[in-house]
Design a protein around this motif. Structure first.
Motif, mmCIF file in Angstrom:
data_model
loop_
_atom_site.group_PDB
_atom_site.id
_atom_site.type_symbol
_atom_site.label_atom_id
_atom_site.label_comp_id
_atom_site.label_asym_id
_atom_site.label_seq_id
_atom_site.Cartn_x
_atom_site.Cartn_y
_atom_site.Cartn_z
ATOM 1 N N ARG A 89 3.696 3.960 13.969
ATOM 2 C CA ARG A 89 3.851 4.091 12.515
ATOM 3 C C ARG A 89 4.907 3.105 11.993
ATOM 4 N N ASP A 141 4.337 0.042 9.317
ATOM 5 C CA ASP A 141 5.180 -0.114 8.127
ATOM 6 C C ASP A 141 5.760 -1.522 8.033
ATOM 7 N N GLU A 160 2.923 -3.984 7.145
ATOM 8 C CA GLU A 160 2.559 -3.833 5.730
ATOM 9 C C GLU A 160 3.603 -4.452 4.821
ATOM 10 N N SER A 182 -3.545 5.248 8.250
ATOM 11 C CA SER A 182 -2.624 4.118 8.112
ATOM 12 C C SER A 182 -3.209 2.846 8.704
#
Length: 104
Positions: A17, A21, A24, A68
C-alpha cells in the motif's frame, strides 16, 4: 555467489500500500512516465497475487489493495491515453496548411 529466492513473497500488505501511494504521488506530480507507471502497476498486481497465494494474510489486511492496484493501472492508462490524444492533436495541427481554418 548465488541468490536464494524466497519460496513466497516477503512483501506485506502495508508495504505494498505504501509503494502504491508513492507511485501515485510521483505520477500525479508528473515525475513518472505513464507507461512506466502502467508497468509498475502490473508488477504490483502480480505481487498482490503472490501475497494472496501465501494465505498468511487476513481479508482485513488485504482490504482495498485490489481496488488500489486497479485504480493505479486505470489512472496510468488514462494518463497515457491523454498523452496520445495530445500528440495526435499536435500532428493534426501540423498537417493543416497555413491558409486553412482549424477544425473545432
Amino acid at each position: 555467489m548465488t541468490h536464494e529466492l524466497p519460496s513466497a513473497t516477503e512483501t506485506t500488505p502495508a508495504g505494498l500500500r505504501s509503494l502504491i501511494d508513492h507511485i501515485e504521488s510521483a505520477a500525479a506530480g508528473g515525475h513518472l512516465d505513464p507507461e512506466f507507471v502502467r508497468k509498475l502497476g502490473k508488477r504490483v498486481a502480480k505481487e498482490l497475487e503472490q501475497i494472496i497465494a501465501t494465505g498468511l494474510r487476513s481479508e482485513s489486511e488485504l482490504a482495498g489493495l485490489h481496488a488500489s492496484v486497479e485504480a493505479l493501472i486505470h489512472a496510468a492508462d488514462l494518463k497515457n491515453g491523454a498523452r496520445l490524444t495530445r500528440s495526435l492533436q499536435r500532428l493534426r495541427e501540423h498537417e493543416i496548411s497555413p491558409g486553412e481554418a482549424k477544425p473545432n
